[in-house]
Structures are given as C-alpha cells and as structure tokens.
Design an enzyme around this catalytic site. Sequence first.
Site, PDB file in Angstrom:
ATOM      1  N   HIS A  43       0.818  -1.211   0.000  1.00  0.00           N
ATOM      2  CA  HIS A  43       0.000   0.000   0.000  1.00  0.00           C
ATOM      3  C   HIS A  43       0.853   1.262   0.000  1.00  0.00           C
ATOM      4  O   HIS A  43       0.946   1.950  -1.015  1.00  0.00           O
ATOM      5  CB  HIS A  43      -0.951  -0.026   1.211  1.00  0.00           C
ATOM      6  CG  HIS A  43      -1.931   1.108   1.225  1.00  0.00           C
ATOM      7  ND1 HIS A  43      -2.586   1.506   2.360  1.00  0.00           N
ATOM      8  CD2 HIS A  43      -2.361   1.950   0.250  1.00  0.00           C
ATOM      9  CE1 HIS A  43      -3.383   2.515   2.090  1.00  0.00           C
ATOM     10  NE2 HIS A  43      -3.258   2.812   0.811  1.00  0.00           N
ATOM     11  N   HIS A  48       1.323   5.057  -2.757  1.00  0.00           N
ATOM     12  CA  HIS A  48       1.463   6.435  -2.271  1.00  0.00           C
ATOM     13  C   HIS A  48       2.871   6.980  -2.486  1.00  0.00           C
ATOM     14  O   HIS A  48       3.051   8.058  -3.070  1.00  0.00           O
ATOM     15  CB  HIS A  48       1.132   6.494  -0.771  1.00  0.00           C
ATOM     16  CG  HIS A  48      -0.318   6.365  -0.465  1.00  0.00           C
ATOM     17  ND1 HIS A  48      -1.109   7.461  -0.160  1.00  0.00           N
ATOM     18  CD2 HIS A  48      -1.130   5.284  -0.390  1.00  0.00           C
ATOM     19  CE1 HIS A  48      -2.348   7.062   0.083  1.00  0.00           C
ATOM     20  NE2 HIS A  48      -2.384   5.740  -0.051  1.00  0.00           N
ATOM     21  N   HIS A 235      -3.830   0.737  -6.459  1.00  0.00           N
ATOM     22  CA  HIS A 235      -4.205   1.347  -5.177  1.00  0.00           C
ATOM     23  C   HIS A 235      -5.594   0.912  -4.740  1.00  0.00           C
ATOM     24  O   HIS A 235      -5.816   0.608  -3.556  1.00  0.00           O
ATOM     25  CB  HIS A 235      -4.139   2.874  -5.248  1.00  0.00           C
ATOM     26  CG  HIS A 235      -4.505   3.522  -3.953  1.00  0.00           C
ATOM     27  ND1 HIS A 235      -5.750   4.084  -3.733  1.00  0.00           N
ATOM     28  CD2 HIS A 235      -3.814   3.660  -2.792  1.00  0.00           C
ATOM     29  CE1 HIS A 235      -5.788   4.563  -2.500  1.00  0.00           C
ATOM     30  NE2 HIS A 235      -4.637   4.315  -1.899  1.00  0.00           N
ATOM     31  N   ASN A 239      -6.306  -1.012  -1.167  1.00  0.00           N
ATOM     32  CA  ASN A 239      -6.807  -0.069  -0.163  1.00  0.00           C
ATOM     33  C   ASN A 239      -8.271  -0.265   0.221  1.00  0.00           C
ATOM     34  O   ASN A 239      -8.602  -0.343   1.407  1.00  0.00           O
ATOM     35  CB  ASN A 239      -6.613   1.368  -0.654  1.00  0.00           C
ATOM     36  CG  ASN A 239      -7.120   2.381   0.369  1.00  0.00           C
ATOM     37  OD1 ASN A 239      -6.558   2.521   1.456  1.00  0.00           O
ATOM     38  ND2 ASN A 239      -8.197   3.067   0.042  1.00  0.00           N
ATOM     39  N   ILE A 385      -6.885   8.898  -0.881  1.00  0.00           N
ATOM     40  CA  ILE A 385      -7.190   8.574   0.509  1.00  0.00           C
ATOM     41  C   ILE A 385      -6.169   7.570   1.014  1.00  0.00           C
ATOM     42  O   ILE A 385      -5.580   6.838   0.215  1.00  0.00           O
ATOM     43  CB  ILE A 385      -8.620   7.986   0.669  1.00  0.00           C
ATOM     44  CG1 ILE A 385      -8.996   7.838   2.144  1.00  0.00           C
ATOM     45  CG2 ILE A 385      -8.736   6.680  -0.064  1.00  0.00           C
ATOM     46  CD1 ILE A 385      -9.057   9.091   2.934  1.00  0.00           C
TER      47      ILE A 385
END
Length: 385
Positions: A43, A48, A235, A239, A385
């Site tokens: 993740h 990110h 993602h 997530n 997010i």
Amino acid sequence: MDGKPQWKQVFTPGTSATSCWLWKLAKAHALAHDSGYHQLISHWLRTHCCTEPYIIAANRQLSAMHPIYRLLHPYFRYTMEINALARIALINAGGVIESTFSPRKYAIEMSSIIYGLEWRFDHEALPANLISRGMAVEDPSAPHGLKLTIEDYPFASDGLELWSILKQWVTDYVSHYYSDSSLVESDEELQAWWTEVRTVGHADKKNEPWWPNLKTTEDLIHVVTTIIWVASGHHAAVNFGQYAYAGYFPNRPTITRSKMPTEDPTDEEWKHFLEKPEETLLRSFPSQLQATKVMTILDVLSGHSPEEEYLGENLEPTWEAEPNIKAAFEKFNGRLKELEGIIDGRNANEDLKNRNGAGVVPYELLKPFSTPGVTAKGVPNSISI
C-alpha cells in the site's frame, strides 16, 4: 460439568487440541506480519510513496498545456495532499502505524529497505508484476498474452482486464499526439520529465538497467499506462477492501503483543498456554486501544467520499475540446461499464471457488464504480485517501 471448558482434562501436550490452539496462535502472528507488509509495502510504498516522483517531476518539467501533463493530471490529483496528511498522523514516529502494526518503530525502515532491495519500475506494470511473482507466464495464445499459474486468481483476472482497458485508452490518447516515435524522442519537456523521475526521484536507482527507455510511442504508452495503473487499479485493490478484511481485528490482527510460546516444559509461558490457551491467544491480540485505532483508520481509508472521481467517469475539459480524445474517452468509459458486468458474471460463476460459494466474499475490488461509503469496490482516478 458447570459449562466451563475442562482444559486440564482435555488439553494436554501432544493432543489435537494443543495443535489446534498452536495453529490459531501461529496464524495470528503470521497475519500480523502480513498486515504490516501489506500496509507498508503493497500500500504505502508501491502506491502512495512511489507515485510522488512522477508528480513532482511532472510539475517541474511539463507545462500545464503539455499533452502528457493533461493526460496524467487527473490521476495525480490529491495524492501529494493525502501523503502529507499520512506523514503527520499515520507513518510519523509514534503514529498510528508504529503503534498498531507489527514492525512498530521499524516500520518506515522496513519500507525503505524493501524499496532498495525489491522495487523496480519495470515490475510495477501488472503483467510484469504477475510474472515476477511466479503468478503468470508469457503465453502469446492466451488472453492478454499471459497464462495464470493459478487460474482462479481474482486480482489477476480482473486486473488484467482493467490493465487492457487502461492501455487502450492511453494508446488512443498518446497516438493522437505522438503519431511518430521521433516526436517522443525530440520532445524536450517529456525527456526532461522522465530523466528527473529516474535520476532525481529515484536517484539511488538511476543506473539500474531495468528502467524503460523513452524513445518510441510504444515506450511512452507503456510508461504512462504503468503509472496510471499504480495510481488507480493497484491502489484500489490494496486499499478499499481493508475494512472488509480487517475491520474485525481477530480476522486479521495487525500486531501481536506476546511471543509464540516455546514447547519447553519448564517455560512458564508454555505452562500457561497449556492451561489457558484461549487466554494466551487473546493476550496476543491487539489491545482495545490498538484495535479501536486500527478499525477507525481502516474505516476512513476504505471509504469513498460522495465527491469521488472514478476511473473513466469524468471527461476533463481539455479532453472534451479535442474530438478524437473525447471519442477515445467515451470508448474507455464504455469498456469500464462492460467490465462491471464481466466481474459480476465471474462472481456468479460457481466454478470459481475463490469468489463464489458458502462463506466466500465476491471479489469486487476492481469494479470501476461505486456508491459513497465503505463498499469494497470502486476504482478512483488517483490516490486520494
């Protein structure tokens, strides 16, 4: 019998009950380590963190009117902001990750080490990633050019469909502006962007031989498709299902507070385990405070806002102004809607035991669209997010 478990009568070393409780305890420890790896590597690191160099370089080297900047902009939106918030409260020293996930104070150090050892751009494209993990082999006669080693692998099956749809959209867009490969090589802004991604954004890996060249239209299509896949499909898959899988913490604990007992008969922990195995298991689970923190954070991370911008849903104004790009986007949107039906059909297929059957949750993480809230489906444009 007063209804209480008679551990001393039925729970003795060597019995099947002993093995059963040891297995449960070992599984809790394994899941806790897996949760830490998932959060920090699959993740944080691979989506990110590693998307930041693409964004920073694009803002520094590509003008706002550059066609590749205009293509990538919606897939970069909000990512730097959400990463800044993560550094304030989630991955900071003593923050949520360090206090509730198994690597504890070594969390970011572990992420950094694995980045150095394992991360490579050419393995971030889904087909290459599956091959590198031994989950697929090249097969020109198979759909998408790959044969899965585990045919009933929902992430791979749905992901390859989404990858193909994304690649076609990027192909249509890029080919409109770069009809000849010489245009790619002579585009100074584009070359400066890719050079900065490699030599500044990933300076410690700048000399690695696996970096793709950016000389042809096909090179550009592959690079851009990979970046968009990481920001959208990858993602979404790692997530938005987190609360569904781990919101009930005994199903997927993020940390264990005690070590596995040894089978030394003189060890007090082992003696306690033999007498009260359930208590030993409960003591190893996260504390109430840790569990509450995790449930709250996973609920937030897994939720879609009412203003969510889903993949292929909103036509950017600059795309609408160009008829060929508008037509390509409409085709993109139509194929994503078709994918919704394909995934529904797979989830209804009783032969696919990893996504259909008693106690099996349908796999919807790569369904493109969703309603607001925690739905375990929906693929937003960007890491927001």
